[in-house]
Design a protein around this motif. Sequence first.
Motif, short mmCIF file in Angstrom:
data_model
loop_
_atom_site.label_atom_id
_atom_site.label_comp_id
_atom_site.label_asym_id
_atom_site.label_seq_id
_atom_site.Cartn_x
_atom_site.Cartn_y
_atom_site.Cartn_z
N ASN A 1 0.88 -1.37 0.08
CA ASN A 1 -0.12 -0.08 0.02
C ASN A 1 0.77 1.29 -0.18
O ASN A 1 0.35 2.35 -0.85
CB ASN A 1 -0.94 0.06 1.32
CG ASN A 1 -2.07 -1.13 0.95
OD1 ASN A 1 -2.33 -1.51 -0.17
ND2 ASN A 1 -2.62 -1.61 2.20
N SER A 2 1.96 1.21 0.66
CA SER A 2 2.89 2.43 0.54
C SER A 2 3.32 2.68 -0.50
O SER A 2 3.51 3.90 -1.27
CB SER A 2 3.91 2.20 1.68
OG SER A 2 4.82 1.48 1.34
N SER B 1 0.27 3.64 -3.12
CA SER B 1 -0.02 5.10 -2.64
C SER B 1 1.21 6.01 -3.25
O SER B 1 0.97 7.23 -3.65
CB SER B 1 -0.36 5.49 -1.29
OG SER B 1 0.69 5.20 -0.52
N TYR B 2 2.23 5.73 -3.09
CA TYR B 2 3.54 6.70 -3.47
C TYR B 2 3.54 7.06 -4.98
O TYR B 2 3.53 7.94 -5.54
CB TYR B 2 4.91 6.13 -3.09
CG TYR B 2 5.88 7.00 -3.12
CD1 TYR B 2 6.45 7.98 -2.35
CD2 TYR B 2 6.66 7.04 -4.38
CE1 TYR B 2 7.61 8.76 -2.65
CE2 TYR B 2 7.64 7.97 -4.88
CZ TYR B 2 8.05 8.96 -4.00
OH TYR B 2 9.10 9.70 -4.19
N ASP C 1 0.60 9.12 -6.20
CA ASP C 1 0.76 10.52 -5.91
C ASP C 1 1.62 11.04 -7.14
O ASP C 1 1.68 12.11 -7.73
CB ASP C 1 1.51 10.61 -4.71
CG ASP C 1 0.53 11.04 -3.53
OD1 ASP C 1 -0.72 11.07 -4.00
OD2 ASP C 1 1.04 11.55 -2.42
#
Length: 211
Positions: free
Chosen positions: A131-132, A135-136, A139
């Motif tokens: 997830n990190s 989401s990175y 973005d």
Amino acid sequence: MSWAQNSAANLLPLSIEQSRLAVALKEWLYTGDMYDLEEPVETCELCEHPDIRYQFKIINRHNGNEMLVGSECINKFGISATDELGNVLDREGSRRRVNRDRRFLVNEARKRRMINTLVALSAVEEEFDINSFISYVLDRDAFTPNQLALLFWRFDQREIEYSPRDFKIVIRRDREKNQLRQMEDWKIQKLWASMSTSQRTWVRRNTNYEP
Ligand SMILES: [Zn+2]
């Protein structure tokens, strides 16, 4: 039949003008409806060119008839596009709109493949915090050199197929530049296919790496 004859035979029955192709073409508009079929499986309903993957819908402004065509046909025949407010664009503006929309579809497909690869990795690596990473990348649409080197190494370890071109790298901040300056050549080699031309130029000038 030639593509022009095919096009006349397909377009005229759906138009008000019944004999002159050039006149009938002016009745039609591309207003922004486009589809990615994910495989080149369709035929252009206008010129009958096969292997269409990205379909663009043109609409007859008088009778509402619709056709699904390739983007090249819209440009080739000079079919007008509208802007987001519905204003009819000139030839150059229409071409820009169609090409921009096509690039959008191609880029969305690239992002989908990239996310699918990350999901495949998370399925086999429990401690991988997908997830990190997702989401990175949502973005910034790119990974830092260290992130991408780690990802590619894990894909290789887990024998997950991936296309390096689906992943983009960011080399803008000092932190990202320093990561590359300190990176071993074999890692840079793995990132090479993900870099743009200007990024490769930067790497050639600022690291010892020789492609
Ligand atoms: Zn066509």
